[in-house]
Design a protein around this motif. Structure first.
Motif, PDB file in Angstrom:
ATOM      1  N   ARG A  53       0.856  -1.191   0.000  1.00  0.00           N
ATOM      2  CA  ARG A  53       0.000   0.000   0.000  1.00  0.00           C
ATOM      3  C   ARG A  53       0.888   1.235   0.000  1.00  0.00           C
ATOM      4  O   ARG A  53       1.772   1.380   0.827  1.00  0.00           O
ATOM      5  N   LYS A  54       0.626   2.123  -0.957  1.00  0.00           N
ATOM      6  CA  LYS A  54       1.398   3.357  -1.143  1.00  0.00           C
ATOM      7  C   LYS A  54       0.440   4.536  -1.057  1.00  0.00           C
ATOM      8  O   LYS A  54      -0.541   4.603  -1.794  1.00  0.00           O
ATOM      9  N   HIS A  55       0.724   5.451  -0.134  1.00  0.00           N
ATOM     10  CA  HIS A  55      -0.098   6.651   0.040  1.00  0.00           C
ATOM     11  C   HIS A  55       0.427   7.796  -0.823  1.00  0.00           C
ATOM     12  O   HIS A  55       1.626   7.888  -1.082  1.00  0.00           O
ATOM     13  N   GLY A  59      -4.891   9.851  -1.610  1.00  0.00           N
ATOM     14  CA  GLY A  59      -5.340   8.678  -0.860  1.00  0.00           C
ATOM     15  C   GLY A  59      -4.261   7.609  -0.879  1.00  0.00           C
ATOM     16  O   GLY A  59      -3.144   7.838  -0.439  1.00  0.00           O
ATOM     17  N   PHE A  60      -4.605   6.462  -1.441  1.00  0.00           N
ATOM     18  CA  PHE A  60      -3.634   5.382  -1.517  1.00  0.00           C
ATOM     19  C   PHE A  60      -3.913   4.492  -2.716  1.00  0.00           C
ATOM     20  O   PHE A  60      -5.000   4.523  -3.292  1.00  0.00           O
ATOM     21  N   LYS A  61      -2.919   3.695  -3.068  1.00  0.00           N
ATOM     22  CA  LYS A  61      -3.043   2.619  -4.049  1.00  0.00           C
ATOM     23  C   LYS A  61      -2.649   1.342  -3.330  1.00  0.00           C
ATOM     24  O   LYS A  61      -1.720   1.328  -2.514  1.00  0.00           O
ATOM     25  N   HIS A  62      -3.351   0.257  -3.638  1.00  0.00           N
ATOM     26  CA  HIS A  62      -3.083  -1.023  -2.998  1.00  0.00           C
ATOM     27  C   HIS A  62      -2.838  -2.067  -4.090  1.00  0.00           C
ATOM     28  O   HIS A  62      -3.611  -2.149  -5.040  1.00  0.00           O
ATOM     29  N   TYR A  63      -1.766  -2.828  -3.936  1.00  0.00           N
ATOM     30  CA  TYR A  63      -1.332  -3.765  -4.970  1.00  0.00           C
ATOM     31  C   TYR A  63      -1.066  -5.150  -4.395  1.00  0.00           C
ATOM     32  O   TYR A  63      -0.627  -5.286  -3.252  1.00  0.00           O
ATOM     33  N   VAL A  64      -1.275  -6.163  -5.234  1.00  0.00           N
ATOM     34  CA  VAL A  64      -0.744  -7.497  -4.982  1.00  0.00           C
ATOM     35  C   VAL A  64       0.520  -7.598  -5.827  1.00  0.00           C
ATOM     36  O   VAL A  64       0.529  -7.199  -6.999  1.00  0.00           O
ATOM     37  N   ILE A  65       1.584  -8.123  -5.241  1.00  0.00           N
ATOM     38  CA  ILE A  65       2.872  -8.190  -5.924  1.00  0.00           C
ATOM     39  C   ILE A  65       3.053  -9.571  -6.541  1.00  0.00           C
ATOM     40  O   ILE A  65       2.809 -10.586  -5.890  1.00  0.00           O
ATOM     41  N   GLY A  66       3.509  -9.581  -7.792  1.00  0.00           N
ATOM     42  CA  GLY A  66       3.749 -10.843  -8.493  1.00  0.00           C
ATOM     43  C   GLY A  66       5.126 -10.887  -9.121  1.00  0.00           C
ATOM     44  O   GLY A  66       5.820  -9.879  -9.221  1.00  0.00           O
ATOM     45  N   ASN A  67       5.490 -12.068  -9.546  1.00  0.00           N
ATOM     46  CA  ASN A  67       6.777 -12.304 -10.195  1.00  0.00           C
ATOM     47  C   ASN A  67       6.636 -11.937 -11.669  1.00  0.00           C
ATOM     48  O   ASN A  67       5.927 -12.599 -12.420  1.00  0.00           O
ATOM     49  N   LYS A  68       7.313 -10.863 -12.085  1.00  0.00           N
ATOM     50  CA  LYS A  68       7.177 -10.336 -13.453  1.00  0.00           C
ATOM     51  C   LYS A  68       7.615 -11.346 -14.513  1.00  0.00           C
ATOM     52  O   LYS A  68       6.995 -11.458 -15.563  1.00  0.00           O
ATOM     53  N   ILE A  69       8.662 -12.099 -14.239  1.00  0.00           N
ATOM     54  CA  ILE A  69       9.157 -13.093 -15.209  1.00  0.00           C
ATOM     55  C   ILE A  69       8.127 -14.201 -15.391  1.00  0.00           C
ATOM     56  O   ILE A  69       7.816 -14.595 -16.517  1.00  0.00           O
ATOM     57  N   PRO A 115      10.933  -3.369  -6.018  1.00  0.00           N
ATOM     58  CA  PRO A 115      11.818  -3.479  -7.190  1.00  0.00           C
ATOM     59  C   PRO A 115      11.031  -3.635  -8.489  1.00  0.00           C
ATOM     60  O   PRO A 115       9.964  -4.251  -8.514  1.00  0.00           O
ATOM     61  N   LYS A 116      11.569  -3.096  -9.556  1.00  0.00           N
ATOM     62  CA  LYS A 116      10.921  -3.146 -10.867  1.00  0.00           C
ATOM     63  C   LYS A 116      10.850  -4.562 -11.433  1.00  0.00           C
ATOM     64  O   LYS A 116      10.140  -4.802 -12.403  1.00  0.00           O
ATOM     65  N   SER A 117      11.564  -5.493 -10.826  1.00  0.00           N
ATOM     66  CA  SER A 117      11.525  -6.880 -11.285  1.00  0.00           C
ATOM     67  C   SER A 117      10.243  -7.594 -10.856  1.00  0.00           C
ATOM     68  O   SER A 117      10.025  -8.751 -11.203  1.00  0.00           O
ATOM     69  N   PHE A 118       9.380  -6.888 -10.124  1.00  0.00           N
ATOM     70  CA  PHE A 118       8.106  -7.456  -9.691  1.00  0.00           C
ATOM     71  C   PHE A 118       6.947  -6.719 -10.345  1.00  0.00           C
ATOM     72  O   PHE A 118       7.037  -5.542 -10.664  1.00  0.00           O
ATOM     73  N   ASN A 119       5.876  -7.429 -10.542  1.00  0.00           N
ATOM     74  CA  ASN A 119       4.659  -6.888 -11.126  1.00  0.00           C
ATOM     75  C   ASN A 119       3.742  -6.400 -10.005  1.00  0.00           C
ATOM     76  O   ASN A 119       3.649  -7.034  -8.960  1.00  0.00           O
ATOM     77  N   LEU A 120       3.081  -5.269 -10.227  1.00  0.00           N
ATOM     78  CA  LEU A 120       2.116  -4.738  -9.263  1.00  0.00           C
ATOM     79  C   LEU A 120       0.724  -4.786  -9.895  1.00  0.00           C
ATOM     80  O   LEU A 120       0.471  -4.116 -10.898  1.00  0.00           O
ATOM     81  N   ARG A 121      -0.180  -5.577  -9.308  1.00  0.00           N
ATOM     82  CA  ARG A 121      -1.560  -5.622  -9.789  1.00  0.00           C
ATOM     83  C   ARG A 121      -2.402  -4.748  -8.860  1.00  0.00           C
ATOM     84  O   ARG A 121      -2.539  -5.014  -7.672  1.00  0.00           O
ATOM     85  N   ASN A 122      -2.950  -3.695  -9.420  1.00  0.00           N
ATOM     86  CA  ASN A 122      -3.701  -2.715  -8.638  1.00  0.00           C
ATOM     87  C   ASN A 122      -5.050  -3.294  -8.206  1.00  0.00           C
ATOM     88  O   ASN A 122      -5.869  -3.665  -9.041  1.00  0.00           O
TER      89      ASN A 122
END
Length: 128
Positions: A53-55, A59-69, A115-122
């Protein structure tokens, strides 16, 4: 910065204390910065997911983090986790290894970022 486990807050947490908790956690763990940004992980046996979660001024954005590769090479498929917070559905590439989780938490601890090596799903819309 503070660490939360099993609804207990531990203020002024060091990286060493966070790492010890990560290496042995069996439920969930949250690391929160002073501005309210946080990373949290929860597990179902060996399946671990991380959210971020990034404010900002709006407000804020909330993400699930995934493996980009993995995301590039996998057909989108969903996995169900039965956690202490209930049933959670995530994409297969969002199931992370403990080594990836430790790396993510360290980057957040040191740089307040993912890190940019991970995917962020909003998934912000789930909270608004």
């Amino acid at each position: 910065m503070y660490l939360s486990t099993n609804h207990q807050k531990k203020p002024n947490s060091t990286w060493i204390s966070i790492l010890k908790e990560l290496e042995g956690f069996d439920d969930f763990l949250i690391v929160t910065k002073e501005n309210g940004d946080y990373v949290q992980c929860i597990r179902d046996n060996e399946k671990i997911i991380v959210e971020y979660r990034k404010h900002d001024d709006y407000g804020f954005k909330h993400y699930v983090i995934g493996n980009k590769i993995l995301k590039k090479h996998l057909k989108t498929s969903w996995v169900i986790l039965n956690t202490s917070s209930g049933i959670i559905s995530v994409q297969k590439d969002e199931i992370l290894k403990i080594e990836e989780v430790i790396f993510l938490f360290k980057e957040f601890y040191d740089f307040s970022s993912i890190p940019k090596s991970f995917n962020l799903r909003n998934i912000t819309k789930l909270f608004t």
